[in-house]
Design an enzyme around this catalytic site. Structure first.
Site, PDB file in Angstrom:
ATOM      1  N   TYR A 160       0.789  -1.387  -0.121  1.00 20.29           N
ATOM      2  CA  TYR A 160       0.089  -0.204  -0.094  1.00 20.29           C
ATOM      3  C   TYR A 160       0.811   1.363   0.175  1.00 20.29           C
ATOM      4  CZ  TYR A 160      -0.135  -0.022   5.543  1.00 20.29           C
ATOM      5  OH  TYR A 160       0.008  -0.067   6.656  1.00 20.29           O
ATOM      6  N   GLU A 161       0.188   2.388  -0.220  1.00 26.98           N
ATOM      7  CA  GLU A 161       0.827   3.626  -0.628  1.00 26.98           C
ATOM      8  C   GLU A 161       2.005   3.536  -1.527  1.00 26.98           C
ATOM      9  OE1 GLU A 161      -0.171   6.092   0.884  1.00 26.98           O
ATOM     10  OE2 GLU A 161      -1.511   5.152   2.580  1.00 26.98           O
TER      11      GLU A 161
END
Lengths: 599, 599
Positions: A439-440
């Site tokens: 994620y990110e």
């Protein structure tokens, strides 16, 4: 029961000794300038909170998970009370403006608590982390009215927040966003569409949830240029902050995941939900990138958080578990076997964890200071900090989370078969840590950002900016005989970094795929060099302290031994990444899609 | 729904083309000599069974897990029926003696099915795998009466089996076993003690379970020299194989684990259970090592099984998921984005999976042929095979399972955030694969076996035996210009292998800890070289086939491209492991237990 103990001594070493917090904070303006005593107060109180309030909910939170029923999400037992205590103590506003209820400390002061709560309970820490997303959006581009409406309640923890970006067909490729915003007569917009993977999209911790949502205004340009940012509250509110009508944004379901089970990952349906534009139309991505950069450092930190917790679990086990005799004879002659920490390979695993954790911690806390400088430093410092952050943020996000996966896997391995058993806690840490490379922005996305946008995009300027800094450090430290085992390899790799970049650049002139083909290995190489730079500085400092005849030199001796371990046993990996990054990508790209498997 | 398709073409390539199954099987005696047609029949039927019967139970088995109630274990829905079908079709006895109901084929013929069922459903495949443990015990050292009593029912699948070794305080350190055996007047023994981590210790697939148990006869010497092997049936039986009274062995609980949830991992309590000695008293470990060696190859194979399944899931996703444009321009101009397999970094991940899987598969199937030779070859072949197996078994177990963990993690990474979601299947594969570096001897235990016992213990003879073989191959293939990119690095590393061994040996003369400190990096180095040897042979074969103008050369072209990828992008890791293994372990060992952390 949780084994986690906040590594207060090591954090103090990094902040006060390695990074000279005193000097650093004195150089800032327009924010509080905490002295060592205040920092230590924050640290010690945060440690207590993380160990005593948050850590005990970690394993039960994983077992219980979040429950979804009739559109509502119930978080695991204890999460709500812990969040209330956290908010009550003012942790959410530590580094936010005083006028909205914050304490106006520089952001680096919040980093310590981020590490400790992340170690103690990654899933729980997501809720507080995510409420920063709308805060950052509003502070960056919100109107005064918007700030006054939302910030006090977000900062007090009465309301929570999210960042709504991903859609089912659109993850890394933000330009594909389809969620629509139709402007209403009253200046608001009506949002329609479905977002997925929304952490904390729905939960029972706060009375309201403020969504920061990317959407496309009707008629906007396609791709990334037509994306706008909106605030969409779950409940509307009156001028006193009392909730009024429910907005048309609802949680459709929550995901079953590998880990992070106490954190609700939601599908969010916007069915003509009322939203308020933040900043100008079509300028949403610019604001988002601001959030993303700090989120990326925060995610890098999760690699350390998870790694530290895993290391502590493994270390406790290695000290207590007896099995076989040390190769040099019984270390525990009265027992039937020796503690496994006496076995060299167990030490190799523990020191790999320790060296990667502590090196990553040093790197990330330094980045946090650079963020302070970027925001509160004088013009020259701010510019220099921005340049370093541009280069180092994708390195830290990719590298620290990838080694976080390795470190937490080693944390299972030290326990042998017992590491695979849920009650022993280590496997949960590895499952929770696994999200951080995804994620990110995945590791691949960070790598393209680093090599394509930052390094190649600046014609090497951003890189030279950092390699020159390392060069200067080597020049200054290189005359010291005791530092040579650190300086020589660092100097060599620093030079190699430039050469590798040139080699890839020249391949890429004829074939842009070479950038993509080299990017992740290039990023991992960069990470090993960056950590070598941090470890060399820590070794230098440790040597100085020992030479000065500091009381209780054991801490510094261990630092030095860990630095040696890093240079001798882990840093050689840089070379294998460099060779892989140098290799041509042609054969790889020539393969047809069908030729990957013959099934 | 499962995506798994058995890689029939690749297995055929390995068995028939690379390893010349025809010649191999003709060189054996005292067993069936299957021709290519029979092998392909087994392969195709096995593939059908794995894909259609076993694979559909994989995800549901993980979700449902095993249930423990009142001493009984209920396996996930469908497991029992699938096991009955498997037994009915004769799969359990494929490579076991005809006189007990088997088909007397060489063991390598069972390897294919092991791979495929392992890919399709690791948890389910454990039950059949474990029933081989008492079979091997009995065939190795059982009396005629014992063989006649147990083997027909174990081979028909009417009865299941286990291997009971581990106790709570005793994992790697077998010599600490405390389970007691007291001899009875009728020649049987009464066993008392508790075993843990017993796969299939209790389940509902078969009417009876035959435990192979390590225990210590009263008055036996301490340590490894006083361990005996017993058969302890769950139910006793009469001469017709009908069950009679229940024995005093019961399942106390089952473990909650990271993965492999459909496989019951049991705590087994022996409360004066009647057991029957297999072989002589105090010779239990000898027999156990026979089982362990084949179990280790079987575990190495699980690395490939998991890796293959993960690769297929990732490949399917990479072909279907569209996101961003290829760096060289739209590959799918009609869509809004290109399939992510067009992105170089996605290819890097897929090819890393493919190169490690296919290289490991070639290595393990070769080892299976060596096991055939050891058992059914002429004296010279058998001895040569034994020597190679001694060296290569710990390498294969450690290396193939470690890269299995890497490969299955990449299988998550290709899917980005979607890889973290349970429904997409990839995270289960990574959780299931994680056990393989832990059980049947951790990576650290394999590494000590390799470097300490095998390499140093034979004064390098076992190693030279293999490096000479590689050397000969390089000499023979080296004149071919097209083979140089493979032969040159292989030759260099092969030489380096000897030098590294000498360097460690010389360090170890003054400090035995140096062996342990170097062992895992040494083993990983060895694994990369062994795989390079397999990949060089595959490259050579592929080049020959292409040069011969084979029809549909795509398969061989892809093989060659994968070999290139392995040599250019993965093999450089060997060097970093070599450097780490060369480093001194002194600083590492000098650190006091307390100095690992200052909390």
């Amino acid at each position: 029961m949780s084994h986690y103990q906040a590594p207060v001594r090591d954090i103090q070493f990094v902040i006060h000794e390695l990074l000279n917090s005193e000097t650093h904070y004195q150089s800032l303006s327009n924010c509080e300038q905490p002295g060592q005593e205040l920092i230590d107060d924050i640290l010690v109180n945060g440690a207590k909170f993380a160990e005593q309030v948050v850590a005990p909910l970690n394993q039960s939170g994983d077992e219980e998970g979040c429950r979804f029923e009739g559109g509502d999400v119930q978080t695991p037992a204890g999460f709500k009370q812990a969040f209330a205590q956290y908010a009550e103590a003012g942790w959410l506003g530590l580094s936010l403006p005083e006028q909205y209820g914050g304490q106006n400390l520089p952001g680096s002061c919040a980093m310590m608590m981020g590490e400790m709560t992340g170690s103690a309970n990654h899933a729980w820490s997501m809720y507080g982390g995510l409420s920063q997303a709308p805060v950052t959006c509003l502070l960056t581009a919100g109107s005064e009215e918007q700030k006054n409406t939302y910030l006090p309640h977000l900062i007090s923890g009465r309301w929570g927040g999210t960042m709504c970006l991903t859609e089912a067909h659109c993850g890394s490729d933000v330009g594909l966003i389809r969620t629509k915003a139709k402007s209403n007569d009253d200046g608001s917009y009506s949002l329609s569409g479905t977002k997925i993977f929304i952490s904390g999209g729905e939960h029972d911790l706060t009375e309201n949830i403020i969504h920061a949502v990317l959407a496309r205004v009707e008629g906007a340009p396609s791709g990334t240029k037509g994306i706008s940012l909106f605030i969409v509250p779950k409940f509307h509110s009156d001028e006193n902050g009392n909730l009024t009508e429910r907005n048309a944004v609802h949680c459709g379901s929550i995901e079953k995941k590998m880990g992070l089970k106490g954190s609700a990952t939601c599908v969010m349906n916007f069915d003509g939900a009322t939203g308020y534009l933040v900043g100008e139309e079509n300028s949403g991505l610019e604001v988002m990138f601001k959030i993303m950069n700090s989120a990326r450092i925060g995610t890098a930190l999760q690699g350390v958080s998870m790694g530290e917790n895993s290391f502590q679990g493994a270390l406790n086990y290695a000290r207590e578990r007896t099995q076989m005799r040390a190769l040099t004879g019984p270390a525990n002659p009265d027992g039937e076997a020796d503690p496994i920490i006496e076995h060299p390979d167990v030490r190799r695993m523990l020191l790999t964890q320790k060296a990667l954790n502590e090196g990553s911690r040093a790197l990330i806390y330094w980045l946090a200071q650079l963020v302070d400088q970027s925001k509160y430093g004088n013009e020259e410092n701010a510019r220099a900090a921005d340049d370093l952050l541009s280069l180092l943020t994708p390195i830290a996000k990719a590298f620290c989370t990838e080694v976080g996966v390795e470190v937490t896997n080693l944390g299972i391995q030290v326990l042998g078969g017992h590491g695979y058993i849920r009650d022993n806690g280590q496997e949960q840490i590895a499952r929770d840590a696994r999200i951080a490379t995804l994620y990110e922005g995945t590791t691949g996305i960070q790598a393209l950002d680093l090599l394509g946008r930052k390094v190649m995009g600046s014609q090497g300027t951003l890189l030279r900016n950092f390699t020159k800094r390392i060069h200067k450090f080597c020049e200054a430290a290189g005359n010291n005989e005791a530092m040579k085992p650190f300086i020589e390899p660092l100097r060599t790799l620093n030079k190699q970094w430039g050469e590798l970049t040139m080699a890839i650049g020249s391949k890429a002139m004829s074939d842009p795929n070479e950038v993509g083909a080299a990017s992740v290995d290039y990023t991992m190489f960069s990470g090993y060099v960056a950590l070598a730079y941090m470890w060399a500085q820590m070794a230098q400092l440790a040597q100085q302290k020992i030479a000065e005849g500091v009381e209780a030199p054991e801490f510094y001796q261990a630092k030095l031994a860990t630095a040696e371990f890093y240079f001798q046993r882990l840093l050689p990996r840089a070379d294998s990444h460099s060779k892989a990054a140098e290799a041509s990508g042609k054969a790889m790209m020539a393969l047809s899609q069908d030729a990957f498997a013959f099934l």
